[in-house]
Design a protein around this motif. Structure first.
Motif, PDB file in Angstrom:
ATOM      1  N   ASP A 156       0.824  -1.218   0.000  1.00  0.00           N
ATOM      2  CA  ASP A 156       0.000   0.000   0.000  1.00  0.00           C
ATOM      3  C   ASP A 156       0.854   1.263   0.000  1.00  0.00           C
ATOM      4  O   ASP A 156       0.564   2.215  -0.729  1.00  0.00           O
ATOM      5  N   HIS A 157       1.918   1.270   0.816  1.00  0.00           N
ATOM      6  CA  HIS A 157       2.777   2.449   0.863  1.00  0.00           C
ATOM      7  C   HIS A 157       3.541   2.641  -0.446  1.00  0.00           C
ATOM      8  O   HIS A 157       3.751   3.776  -0.882  1.00  0.00           O
ATOM      9  N   LEU A 158       3.949   1.545  -1.079  1.00  0.00           N
ATOM     10  CA  LEU A 158       4.641   1.673  -2.365  1.00  0.00           C
ATOM     11  C   LEU A 158       3.716   2.212  -3.450  1.00  0.00           C
ATOM     12  O   LEU A 158       4.122   3.026  -4.285  1.00  0.00           O
ATOM     13  N   LYS A 159       2.461   1.766  -3.449  1.00  0.00           N
ATOM     14  CA  LYS A 159       1.496   2.299  -4.419  1.00  0.00           C
ATOM     15  C   LYS A 159       1.260   3.784  -4.180  1.00  0.00           C
ATOM     16  O   LYS A 159       1.188   4.574  -5.126  1.00  0.00           O
ATOM     17  N   LEU A 160       1.162   4.168  -2.907  1.00  0.00           N
ATOM     18  CA  LEU A 160       0.962   5.571  -2.571  1.00  0.00           C
ATOM     19  C   LEU A 160       2.168   6.404  -3.003  1.00  0.00           C
ATOM     20  O   LEU A 160       2.015   7.482  -3.591  1.00  0.00           O
ATOM     21  N   PHE A 161       3.380   5.895  -2.766  1.00  0.00           N
ATOM     22  CA  PHE A 161       4.582   6.617  -3.166  1.00  0.00           C
ATOM     23  C   PHE A 161       4.660   6.729  -4.693  1.00  0.00           C
ATOM     24  O   PHE A 161       5.029   7.777  -5.218  1.00  0.00           O
ATOM     25  N   THR A 162       4.318   5.655  -5.395  1.00  0.00           N
ATOM     26  CA  THR A 162       4.340   5.681  -6.857  1.00  0.00           C
ATOM     27  C   THR A 162       3.339   6.713  -7.381  1.00  0.00           C
ATOM     28  O   THR A 162       3.631   7.439  -8.335  1.00  0.00           O
ATOM     29  N   HIS A 163       2.177   6.798  -6.751  1.00  0.00           N
ATOM     30  CA  HIS A 163       1.172   7.796  -7.139  1.00  0.00           C
ATOM     31  C   HIS A 163       1.717   9.200  -6.904  1.00  0.00           C
ATOM     32  O   HIS A 163       1.581  10.085  -7.755  1.00  0.00           O
ATOM     33  N   TRP A 164       2.339   9.431  -5.733  1.00  0.00           N
ATOM     34  CA  TRP A 164       2.928  10.748  -5.442  1.00  0.00           C
ATOM     35  C   TRP A 164       4.067  11.076  -6.400  1.00  0.00           C
ATOM     36  O   TRP A 164       4.241  12.222  -6.781  1.00  0.00           O
ATOM     37  N   LEU A 165       4.833  10.056  -6.780  1.00  0.00           N
ATOM     38  CA  LEU A 165       5.929  10.266  -7.722  1.00  0.00           C
ATOM     39  C   LEU A 165       5.405  10.795  -9.055  1.00  0.00           C
ATOM     40  O   LEU A 165       6.028  11.630  -9.694  1.00  0.00           O
ATOM     41  N   GLY A 166       4.240  10.325  -9.456  1.00  0.00           N
ATOM     42  CA  GLY A 166       3.629  10.796 -10.697  1.00  0.00           C
ATOM     43  C   GLY A 166       3.238  12.256 -10.640  1.00  0.00           C
ATOM     44  O   GLY A 166       3.095  12.906 -11.677  1.00  0.00           O
ATOM     45  N   ASN A 167       3.057  12.805  -9.450  1.00  0.00           N
ATOM     46  CA  ASN A 167       2.660  14.205  -9.298  1.00  0.00           C
ATOM     47  C   ASN A 167       3.834  15.178  -9.305  1.00  0.00           C
ATOM     48  O   ASN A 167       3.615  16.390  -9.289  1.00  0.00           O
ATOM     49  N   TYR A 218      11.018  -1.552 -11.362  1.00  0.00           N
ATOM     50  CA  TYR A 218      12.176  -1.859 -10.516  1.00  0.00           C
ATOM     51  C   TYR A 218      11.738  -2.490  -9.193  1.00  0.00           C
ATOM     52  O   TYR A 218      12.317  -3.490  -8.750  1.00  0.00           O
ATOM     53  N   MET A 219      10.713  -1.935  -8.567  1.00  0.00           N
ATOM     54  CA  MET A 219      10.256  -2.474  -7.286  1.00  0.00           C
ATOM     55  C   MET A 219       9.670  -3.879  -7.466  1.00  0.00           C
ATOM     56  O   MET A 219       9.863  -4.755  -6.620  1.00  0.00           O
ATOM     57  N   GLU A 220       8.987  -4.114  -8.571  1.00  0.00           N
ATOM     58  CA  GLU A 220       8.442  -5.450  -8.837  1.00  0.00           C
ATOM     59  C   GLU A 220       9.571  -6.451  -9.079  1.00  0.00           C
ATOM     60  O   GLU A 220       9.518  -7.585  -8.599  1.00  0.00           O
TER      61      GLU A 220
END
Length: 190
Positions: free
Chosen positions: A81-92, A107-109
């Motif tokens: 969940d935190h990685l998905k949230l960080f990836t979403h923030w990275l897109g911003n 890379y994370m996968e």
């Protein structure tokens, strides 16, 4: 004191912490995962903190508190969940966020598959060139360290043996020690 730089104030703070708190100050510095402990260790050596105080504090701080603190932080930060949230923030992030979003996710996968194994079975990894170079470099450093220890011990033994052969004690009237060198010169030690 107000004219001291930030670095000097920090050094003084560490010295006061180690001096006033002793075991607990060293334990605190050893428990925090940052370069703070290097300065605290140097300060302990400078202040001649006894080994019986220093080592148990470091052992407890590093092996118990720091390990568990880092484990909790890594587990919390790297949940799905935190990685998905960080990836979403990275897109911003303007300009670079969206192009980095895909490669970061891939890379994370890949890291997840590497560390946990794939569902189809464990992946066999062949060593990379960089990994082999690094392992050879570390091996050579360890070998050099071992050879330097052996060389230092041999030089000390050589000095000890030659000191007894080369010098002989001469009787002296006053309290100073006089040694006679085999070359005919006298050396006095006060």
């Amino acid at each position: 004191p107000s004219t001291l730089s930030r670095t000097d104030r920090f050094k003084r703070w560490i010295q006061n912490l180690v001096q006033s708190a002793g075991f607990l100050g060293i334990l605190l510095c050893a428990s925090v995962p940052n370069p703070l402990f290097d300065l605290a260790g140097i300060t302990c050596g400078y202040m001649l903190i006894p080994f019986t105080t220093f080592f148990p504090a470091v052992l407890l701080g590093k092996a118990v508190f720091k390990v568990h603190l880092q484990m909790i932080v890594v587990v919390v930060l790297f949940t799905a969940d935190h990685l998905k949230l960080f990836t979403h923030w990275l897109g911003n992030v303007p300009l670079i966020g969206h192009p980095l979003q895909g490669p970061f996710s891939e890379y994370m996968e890949q890291q997840k598959i590497t560390l946990h194994g794939s569902t189809a079975g464990d992946i066999k990894h062949s060593p990379t060139v960089i990994g082999v170079i690094f392992n050879v470099f570390v091996g050579l450093m360890l070998l050099f360290f071992l050879l330097s220890i052996i060389n230092g011990m041999a030089q000390q033994k050589f000095r000890d043996i030659n000191k007894t052969r080369y010098y002989k004690k001469l009787p002296s009237e006053d309290s100073e020690l006089v040694y006679s060198c085999s070359e005919g010169t006298n050396i006095s030690i006060n």
